[in-house]
Design a protein around this motif. Structure first.
Motif, short mmCIF file in Angstrom:
data_model
loop_
_atom_site.label_atom_id
_atom_site.label_comp_id
_atom_site.label_asym_id
_atom_site.label_seq_id
_atom_site.Cartn_x
_atom_site.Cartn_y
_atom_site.Cartn_z
N ALA B 189 43.01 17.28 104.76
CA ALA B 189 43.65 18.56 105.08
C ALA B 189 43.53 18.85 106.58
CB ALA B 189 43.02 19.68 104.26
N ASP B 190 42.41 18.49 107.16
CA ASP B 190 42.19 18.74 108.58
C ASP B 190 41.51 17.52 109.20
OD1 ASP B 190 41.66 19.59 111.09
OD2 ASP B 190 40.34 21.26 110.53
N PRO B 191 42.32 16.60 109.74
CA PRO B 191 41.76 15.36 110.27
C PRO B 191 40.69 15.58 111.35
CG PRO B 191 44.15 15.21 110.11
CD PRO B 191 43.79 16.65 109.86
N ASP B 192 40.77 16.68 112.05
CA ASP B 192 39.79 16.93 113.11
C ASP B 192 38.36 17.05 112.57
OD1 ASP B 192 41.41 16.85 115.31
OD2 ASP B 192 41.94 18.98 115.19
N VAL B 193 38.26 17.42 111.29
CA VAL B 193 36.94 17.68 110.72
C VAL B 193 36.04 16.46 110.82
CG1 VAL B 193 35.73 18.06 108.53
CG2 VAL B 193 37.62 19.54 109.18
N ASP B 194 36.65 15.27 110.67
CA ASP B 194 35.83 14.06 110.69
C ASP B 194 35.26 13.76 112.07
OD1 ASP B 194 36.28 13.64 108.00
OD2 ASP B 194 38.13 12.53 108.37
N PHE B 195 35.82 14.40 113.08
CA PHE B 195 35.38 14.11 114.44
C PHE B 195 34.49 15.23 114.97
CE2 PHE B 195 39.00 11.58 113.55
CZ PHE B 195 38.71 10.36 114.15
N ASP B 196 34.12 16.11 114.13
CA ASP B 196 33.24 17.22 114.48
C ASP B 196 32.26 17.41 113.33
OD1 ASP B 196 33.00 18.87 116.72
OD2 ASP B 196 35.09 19.52 116.52
#
Lengths: 150, 328
Positions: B189-196
């Motif tokens: 749902a939010d690809p950015d989550v994996d990088f934070d």
């Protein structure tokens, strides 16, 4: 707490990319200290960590590419049609963070620089978010980590 | 997220294991005298505590339970290396030579125990409350010139598209956004989550830390610590107040007063097992929060594992060009 300055156009994110690419529309120069500038810290350009007075990247902001204590620094300018916090101290008064560095992670800490056992919240390269409710208005310093040069 | 300065090899864990007390009460012991008394009872306000470790030095406490739901430094490196490989390939297809910097492999081990500040007698005796070597590096960073060679507008546009830090993995997020979407997978749902660090994980970690600071059982040992400090001539209500004393300047050499204060602080902490009690309460609070959010946390962990598997597969592989219209 509320000081209204001239609200710059629309979403005046002070996030001016080094390359001149304005974030969030019109490339208006914000009135606060330190625009939030993008960059790649590992190659020496150094993107900013941009702290905002309100959650959701709203209100006065403060940007710095360095590892610093927030003591003595103030929010300035306006973003997303709000100038709330303009002129207020950054320490213990920030609510959201946007990391304008594309290579380095920034961490906002509860205690000042160099304190062992510090605790904080990290924002990855080109990442962002609201400060946790416990860290909100409880921010003391920031440091960078990642590739050499961060 | 714990202090980088605290990320060092964890030794002595075995000695702590031997010092674990299984009890419904908290230890506020006198380690130096080899005896202990139990405290707690009616002032207890948080989640039940069953095990209280008794550390005898820094870096001995176990990892906090919430750390299971975030990436280690080594796992983060896997993601960022794959991201860099995808970005490089994407930029190359646009005729641009740009490599996203990636972190060097970490030589140390994460310290995930959530210790209170100032628990290292050696550091306290030489540097007081602030690690001056860390501060020295920060001074050097402060003094470097900034923006000597800005990234070119073409590269910036291709890399980031029209994204901002708060919507970077959108279709118009340039090569960086595309790389993140690829690694996170279509279901994310939010690809950015994996990088934070996911917000829920951050919330549980920080809220438990601050809840522990306000917990009656911790306040009890803070009171014992405060009395111990008072007897040595230092007047602070809690260890947190001592470490945050504005007289301690990280960018200046430690004063004799700071060293004396920090040394007494560490001694009083171990005398009253402040770190052990604080850790036990944090663990209990985190476990309660984890139970209450187990479904969401399991989803987060599954997403991280999926991204890690994808990153492992694609690292070094050619990537397709940018799919969004913002690059170029």
């Amino acid at each position: 707490m509320l000081k209204i300055r001239t609200v710059l156009t629309g979403a005046t994110v002070a996030g001016l990319l080094t390359a001149g690419l304005a974030l969030g529309a019109p490339a208006a120069e914000a009135s606060g200290p330190g625009n939030c500038v993008s960059g790649d810290g590992a190659t020496g350009t150094g993107g900013d960590s941009c702290l905002f007075y309100h959650q959701g990247f709203v209100g006065g902001y403060f940007g710095s590419p360095y590892s610093i204590n927030y003591q003595g620094n103030s929010f300035g300018g306006c973003n997303n049609n709000s100038c709330d916090g303009d002129g207020d101290a950054v320490r213990n008064d920030a609510a959201s963070v946007a990391n304008f560095d594309t290579a380095c992670t920034v961490t906002v800490w509860v205690y000042p620089l160099g304190t062992g056992g510090n605790i904080g919240q990290s924002f990855g390269p080109w990442g962002s978010g609201n400060l946790n409710t416990s860290l909100r208005n409880n921010d003391a310093s920031q440091t960078w980590s990642g590739p050499s040069g961060c | 997220m714990l202090n980088e300065a605290m990320k060092r090899s964890r030794v002595g864990a075995a000695s702590v294991a031997g010092g674990l007390l299984v009890a419904g009460l908290l230890l506020a012991g006198c380690a130096g005298g080899g005896s202990a008394h139990l405290a707690g009872g009616p002032v207890s306000t948080g989640s039940p505590v069953t095990t209280v470790p008794v550390p005898t030095g820094p870096n001995q406490l176990s990892a906090l339970p919430i750390t299971h739901y975030e990436l280690t430094a080594a796992q983060q490196a896997v993601l960022t290396n794959a991201e860099a490989a995808l970005v490089h390939s994407c930029m190359e297809q646009l005729g641009l030579d740009y490599t996203l910097p990636v972190a060097a492999p970490s030589s140390g081990t994460d310290d995930l125990s959530g210790d209170l500040p100032d628990n290292d007698p050696a550091l306290a005796a030489t540097q007081g409350y602030r690690d001056r070597s860390v501060a020295a590096a920060q001074i050097a960073y402060e003094q470097r010139s900034k923006a000597a060679a800005p990234v070119s507008p073409r590269i910036t546009t291709a890399l980031l598209g029209a994204s901002t830090p708060w919507n970077s993995a959108t279709p118009d997020g340039g090569c960086l956004g595309q790389a993140r979407r690829t690694i996170a997978g279509a279901k994310a749902a939010d690809p950015d989550v994996d990088f934070d660090t996911p917000q829920l994980v951050t919330n549980i970690q920080l809220n438990s830390y601050f809840a522990a600071l306000a917990d009656g059982r911790v306040k009890d040992v803070f009171g014992a610590w405060s009395a111990c400090m008072k007897a040595r001539g230092f007047d602070y209500p809690s260890p947190v107040a001592a470490v945050d004393d504005p007289r301690w300047k990280a960018l200046q050499p430690a004063t004799a007063l700071e060293i004396r204060t920090a040394t007494a602080d560490v001694s009083c902490k171990y005398q009253h097992n402040v770190d052990g009690v604080f850790h036990a309460v944090q663990v209990a609070d985190e476990n309660t929060a984890i139970d209450a959010n187990l479904g969401a946390l399991q989803q987060i962990r599954a997403g991280l594992d999926s991204a890690l598997a994808t990153a492992t597969r694609i690292e070094g592989q050619p990537a397709p060009g940018p799919s969004g219209g913002g690059a170029g």
